[in-house]
Design a protein around this motif. Sequence first.
Motif, PDB file in Angstrom:
ATOM      1  N   ASN A  83      34.851  36.054   8.432  1.00 35.87           N
ATOM      2  CA  ASN A  83      33.792  35.220   7.845  1.00 35.87           C
ATOM      3  C   ASN A  83      34.234  34.626   6.507  1.00 35.87           C
ATOM      4  OD1 ASN A  83      32.175  35.946  10.001  1.00 35.87           O
ATOM      5  ND2 ASN A  83      31.152  37.565   8.870  1.00 35.87           N
ATOM      6  N   VAL A  84      34.943  35.426   5.729  1.00 35.77           N
ATOM      7  CA  VAL A  84      35.435  34.947   4.440  1.00 35.77           C
ATOM      8  C   VAL A  84      36.431  33.809   4.663  1.00 35.77           C
ATOM      9  CG1 VAL A  84      36.689  35.561   2.330  1.00 35.77           C
ATOM     10  CG2 VAL A  84      35.060  37.183   3.334  1.00 35.77           C
ATOM     11  N   GLY A  85      37.322  33.994   5.633  1.00 33.04           N
ATOM     12  CA  GLY A  85      38.287  32.944   5.959  1.00 33.04           C
ATOM     13  C   GLY A  85      37.605  31.661   6.405  1.00 33.04           C
ATOM     14  N   GLU A  86      36.585  31.804   7.252  1.00 32.81           N
ATOM     15  CA  GLU A  86      35.830  30.631   7.709  1.00 32.81           C
ATOM     16  C   GLU A  86      35.152  29.928   6.534  1.00 32.81           C
ATOM     17  OE1 GLU A  86      33.239  31.123  11.158  1.00 32.81           O
ATOM     18  OE2 GLU A  86      34.400  32.906  11.703  1.00 32.81           O
ATOM     19  N   ASP A  87      34.551  30.713   5.637  1.00 32.07           N
ATOM     20  CA  ASP A  87      33.879  30.141   4.464  1.00 32.07           C
ATOM     21  C   ASP A  87      34.849  29.377   3.572  1.00 32.07           C
ATOM     22  OD1 ASP A  87      31.496  31.249   5.310  1.00 32.07           O
ATOM     23  OD2 ASP A  87      31.540  32.918   3.870  1.00 32.07           O
ATOM     24  N   ARG A  88      36.016  29.965   3.338  1.00 30.72           N
ATOM     25  CA  ARG A  88      37.004  29.299   2.481  1.00 30.72           C
ATOM     26  C   ARG A  88      37.470  27.993   3.121  1.00 30.72           C
ATOM     27  NH1 ARG A  88      35.134  32.765   0.013  1.00 30.72           N
ATOM     28  NH2 ARG A  88      34.128  30.980  -0.906  1.00 30.72           N
ATOM     29  N   LYS A  89      37.635  27.992   4.419  1.00 26.62           N
ATOM     30  CA  LYS A  89      38.034  26.761   5.103  1.00 26.62           C
ATOM     31  C   LYS A  89      36.916  25.725   4.982  1.00 26.62           C
ATOM     32  CE  LYS A  89      39.550  24.905   9.531  1.00 26.62           C
ATOM     33  NZ  LYS A  89      39.822  25.226  10.935  1.00 26.62           N
ATOM     34  N   ASP A  90      35.670  26.168   5.183  1.00 28.31           N
ATOM     35  CA  ASP A  90      34.524  25.258   5.121  1.00 28.31           C
ATOM     36  C   ASP A  90      34.372  24.594   3.756  1.00 28.31           C
ATOM     37  OD1 ASP A  90      33.941  25.804   7.760  1.00 28.31           O
ATOM     38  OD2 ASP A  90      32.269  27.162   7.315  1.00 28.31           O
ATOM     39  N   ILE A  91      34.730  25.309   2.691  1.00 33.25           N
ATOM     40  CA  ILE A  91      34.590  24.697   1.363  1.00 33.25           C
ATOM     41  C   ILE A  91      35.867  23.976   0.931  1.00 33.25           C
ATOM     42  CG2 ILE A  91      32.775  26.294   0.644  1.00 33.25           C
ATOM     43  CD1 ILE A  91      34.837  27.670  -1.175  1.00 33.25           C
ATOM     44  N   GLY A  92      36.873  23.977   1.809  1.00 35.22           N
ATOM     45  CA  GLY A  92      38.073  23.185   1.559  1.00 35.22           C
ATOM     46  C   GLY A  92      39.161  23.849   0.751  1.00 35.22           C
ATOM     47  N   THR A  93      39.110  25.164   0.620  1.00 30.67           N
ATOM     48  CA  THR A  93      40.183  25.864  -0.077  1.00 30.67           C
ATOM     49  C   THR A  93      41.387  25.957   0.864  1.00 30.67           C
ATOM     50  OG1 THR A  93      38.562  27.174  -1.302  1.00 30.67           O
ATOM     51  CG2 THR A  93      40.834  27.998  -1.266  1.00 30.67           C
ATOM     52  N   PRO A  94      42.561  25.502   0.436  1.00 29.40           N
ATOM     53  CA  PRO A  94      43.743  25.584   1.300  1.00 29.40           C
ATOM     54  C   PRO A  94      44.056  27.033   1.699  1.00 29.40           C
ATOM     55  CG  PRO A  94      44.165  24.132  -0.562  1.00 29.40           C
ATOM     56  CD  PRO A  94      42.858  24.820  -0.830  1.00 29.40           C
ATOM     57  N   LEU A  95      44.629  27.190   2.869  1.00 26.02           N
ATOM     58  CA  LEU A  95      44.918  28.530   3.399  1.00 26.02           C
ATOM     59  C   LEU A  95      45.791  29.344   2.450  1.00 26.02           C
ATOM     60  CD1 LEU A  95      44.781  30.681   5.593  1.00 26.02           C
ATOM     61  CD2 LEU A  95      46.679  29.518   6.749  1.00 26.02           C
ATOM     62  N   LEU A  96      46.847  28.752   1.923  1.00 22.87           N
ATOM     63  CA  LEU A  96      47.724  29.503   1.023  1.00 22.87           C
ATOM     64  C   LEU A  96      46.978  30.014  -0.202  1.00 22.87           C
ATOM     65  CD1 LEU A  96      51.062  27.487   1.166  1.00 22.87           C
ATOM     66  CD2 LEU A  96      50.566  29.711   2.194  1.00 22.87           C
ATOM     67  N   GLU A  97      46.105  29.183  -0.759  1.00 21.78           N
ATOM     68  CA  GLU A  97      45.313  29.615  -1.906  1.00 21.78           C
ATOM     69  C   GLU A  97      44.320  30.705  -1.500  1.00 21.78           C
ATOM     70  OE1 GLU A  97      43.571  26.404  -4.163  1.00 21.78           O
ATOM     71  OE2 GLU A  97      45.393  25.206  -3.906  1.00 21.78           O
ATOM     72  N   THR A  98      43.735  30.559  -0.331  1.00 30.11           N
ATOM     73  CA  THR A  98      42.797  31.565   0.166  1.00 30.11           C
ATOM     74  C   THR A  98      43.471  32.926   0.246  1.00 30.11           C
ATOM     75  OG1 THR A  98      41.537  29.924   1.424  1.00 30.11           O
ATOM     76  CG2 THR A  98      41.345  32.214   2.143  1.00 30.11           C
ATOM     77  N   VAL A  99      44.655  32.962   0.806  1.00 24.55           N
ATOM     78  CA  VAL A  99      45.389  34.226   0.948  1.00 24.55           C
ATOM     79  C   VAL A  99      45.783  34.765  -0.429  1.00 24.55           C
ATOM     80  CG1 VAL A  99      47.498  35.280   1.867  1.00 24.55           C
ATOM     81  CG2 VAL A  99      46.164  33.708   3.287  1.00 24.55           C
ATOM     82  N   GLN A 100      46.229  33.885  -1.303  1.00 22.43           N
ATOM     83  CA  GLN A 100      46.609  34.313  -2.652  1.00 22.43           C
ATOM     84  C   GLN A 100      45.420  34.926  -3.394  1.00 22.43           C
ATOM     85  OE1 GLN A 100      47.730  31.168  -5.314  1.00 22.43           O
ATOM     86  NE2 GLN A 100      48.490  32.571  -6.869  1.00 22.43           N
ATOM     87  N   TYR A 101      44.258  34.261  -3.371  1.00 19.28           N
ATOM     88  CA  TYR A 101      43.076  34.777  -4.061  1.00 19.28           C
ATOM     89  C   TYR A 101      42.663  36.134  -3.489  1.00 19.28           C
ATOM     90  CZ  TYR A 101      42.640  29.802  -5.315  1.00 19.28           C
ATOM     91  OH  TYR A 101      42.873  28.528  -5.742  1.00 19.28           O
ATOM     92  N   PHE A 102      42.770  36.235  -2.179  1.00 20.44           N
ATOM     93  CA  PHE A 102      42.437  37.474  -1.483  1.00 20.44           C
ATOM     94  C   PHE A 102      43.310  38.627  -1.996  1.00 20.44           C
ATOM     95  CE2 PHE A 102      43.881  40.179   2.036  1.00 20.44           C
ATOM     96  CZ  PHE A 102      42.706  40.805   2.374  1.00 20.44           C
ATOM     97  N   HIS A 103      44.614  38.401  -2.078  1.00 18.24           N
ATOM     98  CA  HIS A 103      45.518  39.455  -2.540  1.00 18.24           C
ATOM     99  C   HIS A 103      45.269  39.831  -3.992  1.00 18.24           C
ATOM    100  CE1 HIS A 103      47.925  40.070   1.007  1.00 18.24           C
ATOM    101  NE2 HIS A 103      48.024  38.768   1.164  1.00 18.24           N
ATOM    102  N   LEU A 104      44.816  38.889  -4.776  1.00 17.17           N
ATOM    103  CA  LEU A 104      44.554  39.177  -6.180  1.00 17.17           C
ATOM    104  C   LEU A 104      43.385  40.147  -6.366  1.00 17.17           C
ATOM    105  CD1 LEU A 104      45.227  35.701  -7.803  1.00 17.17           C
ATOM    106  CD2 LEU A 104      46.637  37.770  -7.943  1.00 17.17           C
ATOM    107  N   VAL A 105      42.494  40.217  -5.401  1.00 17.68           N
ATOM    108  CA  VAL A 105      41.409  41.208  -5.469  1.00 17.68           C
ATOM    109  C   VAL A 105      42.004  42.617  -5.397  1.00 17.68           C
ATOM    110  CG1 VAL A 105      39.363  42.133  -4.331  1.00 17.68           C
ATOM    111  CG2 VAL A 105      39.687  39.655  -4.495  1.00 17.68           C
ATOM    112  N   PHE A 106      42.954  42.809  -4.509  1.00 17.11           N
ATOM    113  CA  PHE A 106      43.604  44.110  -4.375  1.00 17.11           C
ATOM    114  C   PHE A 106      44.439  44.428  -5.618  1.00 17.11           C
ATOM    115  CE2 PHE A 106      42.491  42.955  -0.105  1.00 17.11           C
ATOM    116  CZ  PHE A 106      42.094  44.157   0.459  1.00 17.11           C
ATOM    117  N   THR A 107      45.111  43.422  -6.133  1.00 13.41           N
ATOM    118  CA  THR A 107      45.890  43.594  -7.362  1.00 13.41           C
ATOM    119  C   THR A 107      44.971  43.992  -8.511  1.00 13.41           C
ATOM    120  OG1 THR A 107      47.539  41.986  -6.645  1.00 13.41           O
ATOM    121  CG2 THR A 107      47.407  42.418  -9.015  1.00 13.41           C
ATOM    122  N   ALA A 108      43.865  43.297  -8.644  1.00 10.89           N
ATOM    123  CA  ALA A 108      42.912  43.597  -9.715  1.00 10.89           C
ATOM    124  C   ALA A 108      42.355  45.015  -9.583  1.00 10.89           C
ATOM    125  CB  ALA A 108      41.782  42.574  -9.718  1.00 10.89           C
TER     126      ALA A 108
END
Length: 141
Positions: A71-96
């Motif tokens: 669902n998060v992936g679908e939402d990010r696509k729907d708002i136009g966030t590029p896939l690479l950025e979506t994955v990067q932001y996702f990993h930063l949650v784990f890093t944080a």
Amino acid sequence: MVQKIFQYIEQNRENIVRYWISTYYTKTEEYAQRKEYDGFLMTQTQEITQLFHMVNQQMQQNYVSTSIFQNVGEDRKDIGTPLLETVQYFHLVFTATLEYLFQQLQQNKFTCSNSALYQYTLLLRKLEIQAEQDLILGYMK
């Protein structure tokens, strides 16, 4: 042993999310493009806090369903966030999450055994890999 970490993370999930937002998210292109929309940051904060809560509870029970990340992936696509950025932001949650935990350990605000910390880190990494796959699957729909 790891239960103590799960409990600490659960009790501090809002602090961790705030840390992620201030350290990483507010510096993203997605945020820059949408920060003017009323309620956008609040919605993002609520979404990540809820995901944090759900995943942490599941990890405590040795069961994790990462399909919610589709669902998060679908939402990010729907708002136009590029896939690479979506994955990067996702990993930063784990890093944080790990950064926050390590900071608390360094400041003696939390203590746990090295064994528990290693075990938690490995569990988090396994979750991150599994959830990333669902994030991408959702984005590709």
